[in-house]
Scaffold this motif. Structure first.
Motif, PDB file in Angstrom:
ATOM      1  N   ARG A  11       0.818  -1.168  -0.059  1.00  0.00           N
ATOM      2  CA  ARG A  11      -0.024  -0.039  -0.169  1.00  0.00           C
ATOM      3  C   ARG A  11       0.946   1.196   0.054  1.00  0.00           C
ATOM      4  O   ARG A  11       0.573   2.275  -0.781  1.00  0.00           O
ATOM      5  CB  ARG A  11      -0.978   0.040   1.256  1.00  0.00           C
ATOM      6  CG  ARG A  11      -1.962   1.236   1.224  1.00  0.00           C
ATOM      7  CD  ARG A  11      -2.666   1.292   2.677  1.00  0.00           C
ATOM      8  NE  ARG A  11      -3.084   0.055   2.869  1.00  0.00           N
ATOM      9  CZ  ARG A  11      -4.255  -0.439   2.587  1.00  0.00           C
ATOM     10  NH1 ARG A  11      -5.264   0.570   1.711  1.00  0.00           N
ATOM     11  NH2 ARG A  11      -5.010  -1.517   2.833  1.00  0.00           N
ATOM     12  N   ARG A  12       1.986   1.342   0.711  1.00  0.00           N
ATOM     13  CA  ARG A  12       2.960   2.139   1.082  1.00  0.00           C
ATOM     14  C   ARG A  12       3.477   2.697  -0.481  1.00  0.00           C
ATOM     15  O   ARG A  12       3.751   3.845  -0.938  1.00  0.00           O
ATOM     16  CB  ARG A  12       3.737   2.235   2.206  1.00  0.00           C
ATOM     17  CG  ARG A  12       3.233   2.700   3.380  1.00  0.00           C
ATOM     18  CD  ARG A  12       4.341   2.621   4.568  1.00  0.00           C
ATOM     19  NE  ARG A  12       5.114   1.561   4.211  1.00  0.00           N
ATOM     20  CZ  ARG A  12       5.282   0.310   4.994  1.00  0.00           C
ATOM     21  NH1 ARG A  12       4.221   0.143   5.796  1.00  0.00           N
ATOM     22  NH2 ARG A  12       6.292  -0.405   4.923  1.00  0.00           N
ATOM     23  N   GLU A  15       1.038   3.934  -3.091  1.00  0.00           N
ATOM     24  CA  GLU A  15       0.598   5.417  -2.635  1.00  0.00           C
ATOM     25  C   GLU A  15       1.844   6.234  -3.430  1.00  0.00           C
ATOM     26  O   GLU A  15       1.544   7.462  -3.939  1.00  0.00           O
ATOM     27  CB  GLU A  15       0.597   5.487  -1.377  1.00  0.00           C
ATOM     28  CG  GLU A  15      -0.529   5.218  -0.427  1.00  0.00           C
ATOM     29  CD  GLU A  15      -0.654   5.199   0.898  1.00  0.00           C
ATOM     30  OE1 GLU A  15       0.469   5.762   1.601  1.00  0.00           O
ATOM     31  OE2 GLU A  15      -1.726   4.935   1.569  1.00  0.00           O
ATOM     32  N   LYS A  16       3.195   6.014  -3.327  1.00  0.00           N
ATOM     33  CA  LYS A  16       4.226   6.644  -3.933  1.00  0.00           C
ATOM     34  C   LYS A  16       4.056   6.886  -5.406  1.00  0.00           C
ATOM     35  O   LYS A  16       4.383   7.753  -6.100  1.00  0.00           O
ATOM     36  CB  LYS A  16       5.489   6.036  -3.856  1.00  0.00           C
ATOM     37  CG  LYS A  16       5.855   5.724  -2.380  1.00  0.00           C
ATOM     38  CD  LYS A  16       6.464   6.662  -1.882  1.00  0.00           C
ATOM     39  CE  LYS A  16       6.887   6.862  -0.245  1.00  0.00           C
ATOM     40  NZ  LYS A  16       7.468   7.811   0.265  1.00  0.00           N
ATOM     41  N   ALA A  18       0.908   7.359  -6.683  1.00  0.00           N
ATOM     42  CA  ALA A  18      -0.528   7.892  -7.212  1.00  0.00           C
ATOM     43  C   ALA A  18      -0.471   8.691  -8.242  1.00  0.00           C
ATOM     44  O   ALA A  18      -1.273   9.043  -8.971  1.00  0.00           O
ATOM     45  CB  ALA A  18      -1.276   8.296  -5.806  1.00  0.00           C
ATOM     46  N   VAL A  23      -4.155   3.217  -8.453  1.00  0.00           N
ATOM     47  CA  VAL A  23      -5.102   2.890  -7.580  1.00  0.00           C
ATOM     48  C   VAL A  23      -4.886   1.452  -6.796  1.00  0.00           C
ATOM     49  O   VAL A  23      -5.245   0.670  -7.628  1.00  0.00           O
ATOM     50  CB  VAL A  23      -6.589   3.312  -7.969  1.00  0.00           C
ATOM     51  CG1 VAL A  23      -7.492   3.119  -6.706  1.00  0.00           C
ATOM     52  CG2 VAL A  23      -6.630   4.644  -8.264  1.00  0.00           C
ATOM     53  N   SER A  41      -7.802   2.507 -11.787  1.00  0.00           N
ATOM     54  CA  SER A  41      -6.439   3.026 -11.932  1.00  0.00           C
ATOM     55  C   SER A  41      -5.954   3.299 -13.190  1.00  0.00           C
ATOM     56  O   SER A  41      -6.259   2.216 -14.118  1.00  0.00           O
ATOM     57  CB  SER A  41      -5.522   1.757 -11.372  1.00  0.00           C
ATOM     58  OG  SER A  41      -4.089   2.143 -11.367  1.00  0.00           O
TER      59      SER A  41
END
Length: 80
Positions: A11-12, A15-16, A18, A23, A41
């Protein structure tokens, strides 16, 4: 991305990305699916299985014979 067993890390990392339109789909990741991005996405995020330990072993075995003779070493032991 990250190991499938570490959803928080995946997830982390997602997020980078995004800013690219990624997504992340944590449910798909937890279910072990290959596609772990949501349908909305802009970029598909795929899990590609690897065996890193096997690759390291294979590269090491390929490297040793070539370089051991050049250095006068054989599997960490000096030849006499």
């Amino acid at each position: 991305m990250a190991a499938r067993t570490d959803d928080a890390a995946a997830r982390r990392i997602a997020e980078k990305f995004a800013w690219l339109g990624v997504v992340f789909d944590p449910a798909a990741n937890a279910a072990g699916k290959s596609l772990i991005s949501r349908p909305e996405s802009r970029v598909a995020v795929l899990v590609v299985p690897t065996d890193e330990e096997l690759m390291i072993a294979q590269h090491t075995l390929a490297f040793l014979p070539k370089h051991a003779a050049k250095s006068g070493m054989l599997l960490g032991m000096q030849q006499q």
